[in-house]
Design a protein around this motif. Structure first.
Motif, mmCIF file in Angstrom:
data_model
loop_
_atom_site.group_PDB
_atom_site.id
_atom_site.type_symbol
_atom_site.label_atom_id
_atom_site.label_comp_id
_atom_site.label_asym_id
_atom_site.label_seq_id
_atom_site.Cartn_x
_atom_site.Cartn_y
_atom_site.Cartn_z
ATOM 1 N N PHE A 151 -8.778 -4.885 -2.303
ATOM 2 C CA PHE A 151 -7.416 -4.475 -2.636
ATOM 3 C C PHE A 151 -6.444 -5.645 -2.579
ATOM 4 O O PHE A 151 -5.234 -5.454 -2.500
ATOM 5 C CB PHE A 151 -6.979 -3.366 -1.675
ATOM 6 N N SER A 152 -6.945 -6.863 -2.597
ATOM 7 C CA SER A 152 -6.092 -8.026 -2.336
ATOM 8 C C SER A 152 -4.956 -8.152 -3.346
ATOM 9 O O SER A 152 -3.880 -8.635 -3.014
ATOM 10 C CB SER A 152 -6.937 -9.306 -2.302
ATOM 11 N N GLY A 153 -5.183 -7.716 -4.583
ATOM 12 C CA GLY A 153 -4.158 -7.878 -5.611
ATOM 13 C C GLY A 153 -2.865 -7.139 -5.305
ATOM 14 O O GLY A 153 -1.790 -7.524 -5.773
ATOM 15 N N ASN A 154 -2.957 -6.087 -4.504
ATOM 16 C CA ASN A 154 -1.736 -5.352 -4.180
ATOM 17 C C ASN A 154 -0.754 -6.207 -3.409
ATOM 18 O O ASN A 154 0.455 -6.021 -3.505
ATOM 19 C CB ASN A 154 -2.072 -4.098 -3.367
ATOM 20 N N THR A 155 -1.269 -7.133 -2.607
ATOM 21 C CA THR A 155 -0.354 -7.981 -1.838
ATOM 22 C C THR A 155 0.449 -8.865 -2.786
ATOM 23 O O THR A 155 1.608 -9.161 -2.532
ATOM 24 C CB THR A 155 -1.127 -8.866 -0.836
ATOM 25 N N ILE A 156 -0.186 -9.271 -3.879
ATOM 26 C CA ILE A 156 0.524 -10.080 -4.868
ATOM 27 C C ILE A 156 1.570 -9.223 -5.564
ATOM 28 O O ILE A 156 2.704 -9.644 -5.785
ATOM 29 C CB ILE A 156 -0.480 -10.654 -5.885
ATOM 30 N N GLN A 157 1.165 -7.989 -5.875
ATOM 31 C CA GLN A 157 2.085 -7.095 -6.582
ATOM 32 C C GLN A 157 3.352 -6.819 -5.775
ATOM 33 O O GLN A 157 4.436 -6.729 -6.328
ATOM 34 C CB GLN A 157 1.362 -5.782 -6.905
ATOM 35 N N ILE A 158 3.219 -6.648 -4.453
ATOM 36 C CA ILE A 158 4.398 -6.257 -3.676
ATOM 37 C C ILE A 158 5.132 -7.442 -3.073
ATOM 38 O O ILE A 158 6.166 -7.256 -2.440
ATOM 39 C CB ILE A 158 4.034 -5.247 -2.563
ATOM 40 N N CYS A 159 4.619 -8.649 -3.256
ATOM 41 C CA CYS A 159 5.308 -9.827 -2.713
ATOM 42 C C CYS A 159 6.688 -9.930 -3.363
ATOM 43 O O CYS A 159 6.796 -9.959 -4.583
ATOM 44 C CB CYS A 159 4.486 -11.078 -2.990
ATOM 45 N N SER B 288 2.384 6.331 -8.765
ATOM 46 C CA SER B 288 2.151 7.720 -9.152
ATOM 47 C C SER B 288 1.834 8.474 -7.871
ATOM 48 O O SER B 288 0.780 8.274 -7.268
ATOM 49 C CB SER B 288 0.976 7.779 -10.127
ATOM 50 N N ASP B 289 2.758 9.328 -7.460
ATOM 51 C CA ASP B 289 2.624 9.946 -6.140
ATOM 52 C C ASP B 289 1.321 10.720 -5.965
ATOM 53 O O ASP B 289 0.667 10.587 -4.937
ATOM 54 C CB ASP B 289 3.836 10.840 -5.873
ATOM 55 N N PRO B 290 0.908 11.540 -6.941
ATOM 56 C CA PRO B 290 -0.319 12.309 -6.704
ATOM 57 C C PRO B 290 -1.592 11.485 -6.851
ATOM 58 O O PRO B 290 -2.663 11.961 -6.485
ATOM 59 C CB PRO B 290 -0.268 13.402 -7.777
ATOM 60 N N VAL B 291 -1.496 10.295 -7.397
ATOM 61 C CA VAL B 291 -2.729 9.548 -7.636
ATOM 62 C C VAL B 291 -2.776 8.256 -6.816
ATOM 63 O O VAL B 291 -3.204 8.257 -5.674
ATOM 64 C CB VAL B 291 -2.929 9.249 -9.139
ATOM 65 N N ASN B 292 -2.268 7.163 -7.364
ATOM 66 C CA ASN B 292 -2.530 5.875 -6.711
ATOM 67 C C ASN B 292 -1.390 5.365 -5.859
ATOM 68 O O ASN B 292 -1.538 4.346 -5.204
ATOM 69 C CB ASN B 292 -2.916 4.820 -7.745
ATOM 70 N N GLN B 293 -0.274 6.021 -5.853
ATOM 71 C CA GLN B 293 0.816 5.645 -4.960
ATOM 72 C C GLN B 293 1.094 4.151 -4.986
ATOM 73 O O GLN B 293 1.351 3.521 -3.972
ATOM 74 C CB GLN B 293 0.519 6.164 -3.546
ATOM 75 N N SER B 294 0.987 3.608 -6.151
ATOM 76 C CA SER B 294 1.283 2.218 -6.516
ATOM 77 C C SER B 294 0.140 1.229 -6.281
ATOM 78 O O SER B 294 0.246 0.088 -6.676
ATOM 79 C CB SER B 294 2.593 1.709 -5.894
ATOM 80 N N TRP B 295 -0.944 1.665 -5.646
ATOM 81 C CA TRP B 295 -2.013 0.691 -5.364
ATOM 82 C C TRP B 295 -3.075 0.665 -6.459
ATOM 83 O O TRP B 295 -3.311 1.659 -7.138
ATOM 84 C CB TRP B 295 -2.668 1.011 -4.018
ATOM 85 N N LEU B 296 -3.740 -0.459 -6.572
ATOM 86 C CA LEU B 296 -4.889 -0.621 -7.468
ATOM 87 C C LEU B 296 -5.971 -1.368 -6.706
ATOM 88 O O LEU B 296 -5.677 -2.091 -5.758
ATOM 89 C CB LEU B 296 -4.529 -1.463 -8.697
ATOM 90 N N CYS B 297 -7.215 -1.209 -7.155
ATOM 91 C CA CYS B 297 -8.253 -2.088 -6.627
ATOM 92 C C CYS B 297 -8.286 -3.331 -7.503
ATOM 93 O O CYS B 297 -7.755 -3.340 -8.609
ATOM 94 C CB CYS B 297 -9.614 -1.397 -6.610
ATOM 95 N N ASP B 298 -8.893 -4.383 -7.013
ATOM 96 C CA ASP B 298 -8.916 -5.629 -7.777
ATOM 97 C C ASP B 298 -9.737 -5.496 -9.057
ATOM 98 O O ASP B 298 -9.468 -6.182 -10.047
ATOM 99 C CB ASP B 298 -9.470 -6.771 -6.914
ATOM 100 N N LYS B 299 -10.722 -4.617 -9.036
ATOM 101 C CA LYS B 299 -11.515 -4.434 -10.253
ATOM 102 C C LYS B 299 -10.637 -3.824 -11.348
ATOM 103 O O LYS B 299 -10.677 -4.254 -12.500
ATOM 104 C CB LYS B 299 -12.708 -3.532 -9.959
#
Lengths: 443, 893
Positions: free
Chosen positions: B202-210, B262-273
């Motif tokens: 999930f490392s990419g999320n840290t880049i997204q929220i920086c 998207s509140d019911p689904v990913n709540q803003s997170w993604l996996c790196d894949k």
């Protein structure tokens, strides 16, 4: 003047072997714990309340009141704060090295009063000898039955963990200390809601008391809260241990009756500070640790009294009194203090993390002769962004008081010695350069 | 304290913000209450999906209290009755400006060369809440930069403002504190632990929220500027979670994916894949032009020629062996519209029902469609969740994040898994079982059978049963997550296990956890034997659909495994592969290999060159992710929109067009000329999708998609409106000038469109949706043979599929194959960890290094699927899919 008050926390310190159990027992040690265990816990707390023992760590909050604010819970912890790390502060260091049993006995009394079954002594890691003696004293105390299960045959049990700090000043701040004890980074917690009495160590209600506060408990139990309250005056009761340093003839520790002794006594009495070093003149003094605003010679008549010093716009704080003489550079003093706070900022809050270093850079520049006149207003305004209004007691823009402590010395120096700053800037050098001591200026 | 209530009966507190009376929910943070009231407070460390910490001090406001007005961080303060707040007083403004000036003194201000420039919360808030100019004239802090803190994350420490968003994401959301703040004061820096790179899925999320340009990805670094970007909001089609994303492109190439909250689904997170898999779209191995095998080589040809060749082969097959001689495999990565078109082509034009989107790598279609569905939210709010799956972090990573959070919030998880998974630490009970025993385990768990499943710990089972007994009789609040725990354990036994739980708890709900992006949509569209679009069986739906589709196959056809077997047996002569590669995708490699070799003619319809395309006679290139519109259906049955952002390469077509053109060569017309027309037809004809058309999905309220079938109430979004995109929480979306569709599309709908949809629906027909009942007599697994290990074949996130292999950011992450065993097996074999052993099954043998996994029961050997290219032999070479479980023998080399 020197009063006839007894020495309460330093009574044993004239003995070479003051730290041993043998000496401790020979001088009445652990009698107070025996006595406390025969009392009800509430009665012990009531005695401390009657003594009006103000916390000796710096904030000066009444210890009894602190205990009474604990949230009711299954588990309560006692933490003894021995992380004394501020420049010019060395009273707890003394008590840890020279009378560890007194701390253990005091901790046991406090734990009994608040219902804690586990206590932690968080001791500054650099106190190698202190840690050794504290640990040895704990072992002796277990052996003696003063710690462990069913202390002295009572139903009360207590274990003490001695925890060495890892070298951060901020861990002396009680909530950072708790984080550190929990094995985390020493970031102070936000209050509210994280008042230790409600949400403390591992989320449980926790009492955090200073080493000196704890050390006073055996005497209070033995002699009664009233006897303690009879010393001093007003809310400043009992005695306090002062650490006197800087440009005085006789720097060192002095246990003095509060309120009835003045700063003039402390600094000039031949039995105490003995006057200014090398026959110099008093320029200013810091009355309660380097986070306290400075006072000038016109404040010498103020008693060693928490409220009186507060009224004068500073604090008695940790009881560390630093003396500046006419050869001491105010800019340099402010810079050295600011440098300390910058380096010890935990880095959590922006104003403290960034502002501390900015102030340090400006002060160093001025001290080294590269100052600008615009720096003077800039310094005050940066201080204002750390502690809005730069008044006393300070307002905060940060989670803990470290940030708002930085402006004290900077603003004091600027307000009291603005001309000295101007001289640095105008002559592009420190006018005190060359004086043969640490507090003089120069590159 | 008695709560004050408003007229609707909700508890409220009243406060004043800058003199205006504001109502807020008790417990709400001041920063949120102010924002709802239209007062935006500047912030950096605050992120709505992370616990507040009050570190950056940017949101300081004056708040009334016992000591008068004091400065407090609005992100840490809960609203209280009577609170007075001054956000714009001289003192508050000065504090905010002071903090901003402090933040900038060590910040390099290298905005012109910073990826974040133009989409940077620090830049934006320096303008909106900063002092305008800095008085800092000293030397700034200097550090070597950037430094690689993990394989996909670069850190520029000079730009970092120490807000701790990244470290808190790692600890709180991902549950992997692989980075933390190190050192102190203004020397504080984000750092991984010594010698341990920040290599999180999930490392990419840290880049997204920086909130600054401190964290950047090698994939996007220096690739584009915000003003060069175009974007669309779409759905990630990497796995079946269906995370909402924006796909951003520059100069006609996809350059970045960002997660949408998207509140019911990913709540803003993604996996790196999911975040970096788009790179495969621009791979050099994309199919760009149709080819036909001539002699030994494939030659590029016109679409006309390729389609003629394909049609001729299909016609030939039908003439020789009837419609049943044609088999169609794959389609789980197609859009719903593509899948619908191919199902229509197969069942109404070619006349074959031997169609399967799964290659025996999932669950029986009837089980996937016919168990009552749970949403992710329902799973996250369940009292008990039972998992019959592999490692969700490997297969459906963001579902793992949601369930992990749910477990921390009190949901009790019973995990049925042979090996420990990433969810194990959060599970209340883990039941480790011997592969093949899952149905028996489920029976024992619900108390339906006395028979004790082999390998299961008595105490754990008893404890889990006690938990199950705490449910009410019907099992309200029970959600079963059902996937494919092991590719060496048949899907039928897993379906039987799910059914056993349903029998015991009829109110239980099921969240299918199949992995392939649109496998649920493909099955819903009828890419499965015996099924028609909209979750109805061939029998039940025949009358209703044949009016529109014409004649339908007389009886159910073959499923994926049977299609391959029938090809081996010469009963099927021609295969159409819809983007699948049986050599890599089928758990039984030997079966797949034999079928491909035996087939007279193979038509490959796909996006990339693969092992299967090389073995095909006709190769037809189609549009992939980011190149096509339409809809996709996630594991919950949530239908959401896909949007095209870039053009397909070369002369590739959308897959539905290929189906339409083939139909024409059989004198038929599929009856649509655009994706929206297909959507409308699905909304009209597919019972479970009734009413789900472009207009419904285009409405802004349905940006999160809708779960099918739409309930009696047209669309229940639980009173929840999609969150507006927050430019401080997820920088980089609102800063793009061209917002593209469907963000625009939603806004373009006439007001109230959602309410207007209901009357326009066609009347409900009496076609019942499919329900699941397992076929009788699925053979239980035998006891393992003497001296044998029972095989588990697990999936991993970075397996050597097309998406990973063709994405430079991911390709190097594929782990090396190994065989994992319990430490006891090493002693038995007298080998050291890392030494090579032979893993032999009745089918084949492999030589692999041996490794330890002490969570495995003794007597189990675990391999990971798809770690070698499909031409090579991996775990699937060992598996015999016709058996409920596979035994292997280990030998020292």
């Amino acid at each position: 003047m020197l009063t006839s008050a007894p020495r309460i926390v330093t009574s044993r310190l004239d003995h070479e072997d003051s730290y041993t159990l043998e000496r401790y027992l020979a001088t009445g040690g652990y009698k107070a714990l025996h006595k406390a265990l025969r009392m009800k816990p509430e009665a012990v707390a009531a005695e401390v309340n009657r003594a009006n023992l103000l916390g000796r760590g710096g904030a000066g909050f009444p210890a009894g009141r602190k205990w009474s604010m604990l949230r009711a819970a299954e588990t309560t912890y006692l933490v003894v704060n021995g992380d004394e790390s501020e420049p010019a502060t060395f009273k707890d260091h003394l008590l840890i090295e020279r009378d560890p049993h007194q701390i253990i006995e005091g901790a046991a009394i406090a734990a009994y009063a608040v219902g804690a079954r586990l206590a932690f002594i968080f001791c500054r890691g650099e106190f190698a000898l202190g840690l050794e003696r504290l640990t040895a004293a704990c072992n002796e105390a277990y052996e003696h039955g003063a710690l462990g299960g069913r202390i002295f045959g009572s139903t009360f049990s207590l274990d003490i963990v001695v925890h060495p700090g890892a070298g951060a000043y901020i861990c002396g701040e009680e909530t950072a200390l708790l984080e550190s004890l929990e094995g985390k980074r020493g970031f102070p917690r936000i209050k509210p809601p994280n008042f230790p009495a409600a949400i403390g160590l591992y989320g449980e209600p926790t009492v955090v008391n200073n080493v000196e506060t704890i050390s006073a408990l055996p005497w209070i139990i033995q002699n009664g809260g009233d006897a303690f309250a009879a010393l001093g005056a007003g809310t400043s009761t009992g005695t306090r241990l002062f650490a006197l340093s800087g440009r005085v003839a006789r720097p060192g520790w002095y246990e003095l009756e509060m309120s009835k002794t003045t700063f003039r006594d402390l600094i000039f009495d031949p039995a105490l500070g003995g006057g200014i070093a090398d026959g110099g003149e008093l320029k200013a003094f810091i009355p309660g640790g380097v986070s306290a605003p400075w006072l000038g010679p016109d404040s010498l008549e103020i008693g060693l009294d928490q409220e009186a010093v507060g009224r004068a716009g500073s604090m008695l704080g940790s009881g560390s009194v630093v003396v500046l003489d006419q050869t001491s550079c105010a800019v340099r003093a402010a810079w050295r203090i600011t440098r300390f706070f910058w380096r010890e900022s935990c880095g959590q809050c922006t104003p403290c993390r960034e502002g501390g270093h900015w102030l340090e850079k400006i002060l160093r520049r001025i001290e080294e002769g590269d100052g600008r006149f615009s720096d003077l207003d800039l310094l005050m305004d940066v201080c204002d962004n750390l502690a809005p209004g730069v008044s006393w007691p300070p307002e905060q823009t940060t989670i803990c008081v470290l940030g708002s402590s930085i402006p004290s010395s900077v603003a004091s120096a600027l307000r009291m010695f603005r001309e000295e700053f101007a001289t640095h800037i105008r002559t592009e050098e420190c006018p005190f350069a060359g004086a043969p001591h640490e507090m003089a200026g120069g590159r | 304290m008695s709560a004050v209530r408003n007229r609707a009966g909700d508890a409220v507190v009243h406060l004043t913000i800058d003199g205006t009376a504001v109502e807020a929910t008790p417990g709400e943070l001041l920063i949120d209450a102010a924002e709802r009231a239209g007062v935006f407070l500047p912030r950096f460390c605050y992120h709505p999906r992370l616990d507040p910490v009050g570190m950056c001090r940017m949101c300081l406001v004056e708040v009334s209290g016992p000591r008068g007005f004091t400065l407090q961080p609005a992100c840490m303060l809960s609203v209280a009755e009577g609170l007075e707040v001054r956000t714009a007083s001289d003192k508050a403004r000065k504090a905010q400006q002071g903090v901003l000036e402090f933040l900038l003194i060590n910040h390099p201000l290298d905005c012109p060369v910073c990826d974040k420039g133009g989409e940077c919360p620090l830049q934006d808030q320096a303008f909106s809440h900063g002092p305008g100019e800095s008085r800092f004239t000293e030397e700034k802090r200097h550090w070597a930069k950037p430094i690689e803190i993990g394989p996909r994350v670069l850190l520029d420490r000079e730009r970092c403002i120490q807000c701790g968003r990244c470290t808190r994401f790692a600890a709180e959301v991902a549950g992997e504190a692989m980075i933390d703040l190190a050192f102190r004061s203004d020397g504080i820096e984000v750092a991984p632990f010594p010698g341990k790179p920040f290599d999180s899925y999930f490392s990419g999320n840290t880049i997204q929220i920086c909130p600054v340009g401190a964290l950047t990805s090698p994939a996007y670094r220096f690739k584009s500027r915000p003003w060069d970007l175009e974007q669309v909001e779409t759905t990630c089609t990497t796995c079946a979670v269906g995370c909402r994303v924006v796909a951003q492109s520059s100069a006609g190439r996809l350059v970045r994916y960002l997660g949408v909250d998207s509140d019911p689904v990913n709540q803003s997170w993604l996996c790196d894949k999911g975040r970096y898999g788009f790179e495969a779209v621009h791979s050099a191995h994309r199919l760009t032009t149709p080819t036909v095998e001539k002699g030994e080589v494939h030659q590029p040809v016109t679409w006309h020629e390729a389609l003629d060749a394909a049609a001729a082969a299909l016609r030939d097959a039908r003439e020789r062996g009837g419609p049943d001689a044609v088999g169609i495999l794959g389609g789980a990565r197609l859009s719903n519209e593509d899948a619908y078109a191919w199902a229509k082509l197969a069942k109404s034009v070619l006349g074959t029902d031997s169609v399967d989107a799964q290659l025996d790598d999932g669950l029986p279609a009837a089980a996937v469609l016919g168990l009552p569905h749970a949403t992710i939210d329902q799973a996250a709010a369940a009292s008990v969740v039972v998992t019959l799956t592999g490692d969700l972090r490997e297969e459906l990573p963001v579902l793992f994040l949601r369930l992990r959070r749910a477990a921390l919030d009190g949901v009790r998880i019973v995990e049925c898994s042979t090996a420990a998974t990433a969810l194990t630490p959060y599970a209340a009970h883990r039941l480790a079982y011997l592969p093949g025993e899952i149905a028996r385990l489920a029976g024992a768990l619900v108390g339906a059978t006395r028979a004790h499943p082999t390998g299961v710990d008595d105490e754990a089972l008893a404890a889990a049963r006690t938990l199950m007994h705490s449910l009410d009789g019907g099992g309200e609040g029970l959600v079963v997550v059902v996937g494919r725990p092991s590719l060496a354990e048949s899907g039928e036994t897993v379906a039987e296990a799910a059914h056993a739980i349903w029998r015991a708890y009829p109110n239980a709900r099921f969240l299918p956890a199949l992995r392939r992006a649109n496998v649920h949509g493909a099955l819903d569209m009828g890419l499965a034997p015996g099924l028609l679009p909209g979750r109805v069986t061939l029998e039940a739906g025949r009358d209703a659909l044949s009016a529109a589709w014409g004649e339908l196959p007389a009886k159910p056809g073959r499923d994926g495994r049977a299609i391959l077997q029938a090809t081996v047996d010469n009963e099927i002569s021609t295969l159409i592969l819809l983007g699948c590669d049986p050599l890599g995708d089928c758990p039984d490699r030997e079966l797949a290999r034999a079928a491909i070799e035996q087939a007279r003619f193979v038509i490959f319809v796909g996006t990339h060159h693969t092992g299967a395309s090389a073995l095909s006679q006709v190769v037809l290139p189609v549009a992939g992710d980011g190149e096509r519109g339409g809809t996709t259906t996630n594991c919950e049955g949530r239908v959401s929109r896909l949007a095209a952002k870039v053009l397909p390469p070369g002369i590739a077509w959308p897959a539905w067009t290929v189906a339409g053109e083939l139909a024409k060569r059989f004198g038929a017309s599929l009856g649509f000329e655009g994706v929206d027309q297909i959507s409308s037809e699905i909304a009209r004809l597919a019972p479970a999708y009734r009413g789900v058309d472009t207009a419904l999905l285009g409405h802004p309220e349905h940006r999160d998609g809708v779960v099918v079938p739409l309930a009696a109430v047209p669309v229940d979004i639980g009173g929840r409106r999609p969150r507006p995109i927050d430019p401080i929480a997820t920088p980089g979306i609102l800063s793009v000038e061209d917002q593209g569709s469907p963000l625009e599309l939603g806004a373009a709908q006439p007001a109230g469109a959602a309410g207007d949809v209901a009357p326009g629906w066609p009347p409900a027909t009496a076609v019942p949706l499919v329900t699941f009942s397992p076929p009788d007599g699925a053979a239980p697994a035998d006891e393992p043979a003497a001296g044998a290990y029972r095989l588990v074949v697990r999936r991993t996130l970075y397996e050597r599929g097309t998406l990973v292999a063709e994405s430079p950011s991911l390709a190097q992450l594929v782990p090396e194959p190994a065989v994992f065993v319990h430490p006891a097996a090493l002693k038995e074999l007298r080998v050291a960890p890392g030494s090579t052993v032979t893993v032999r099954s009745a089918r084949d043998s492999l030589q692999l290094p041996i490794a330890l996994d002490d969570s495995l029961p003794a007597g189990v050997a675990l391999l990971v699927a798809n770690l070698v290219p499909s031409e090579g032999r991996g775990a699937s070479a060992l598996v015999d899919a016709s058996r409920p479980a596979t035994d292997v023998w280990l030998e020292k080399v």
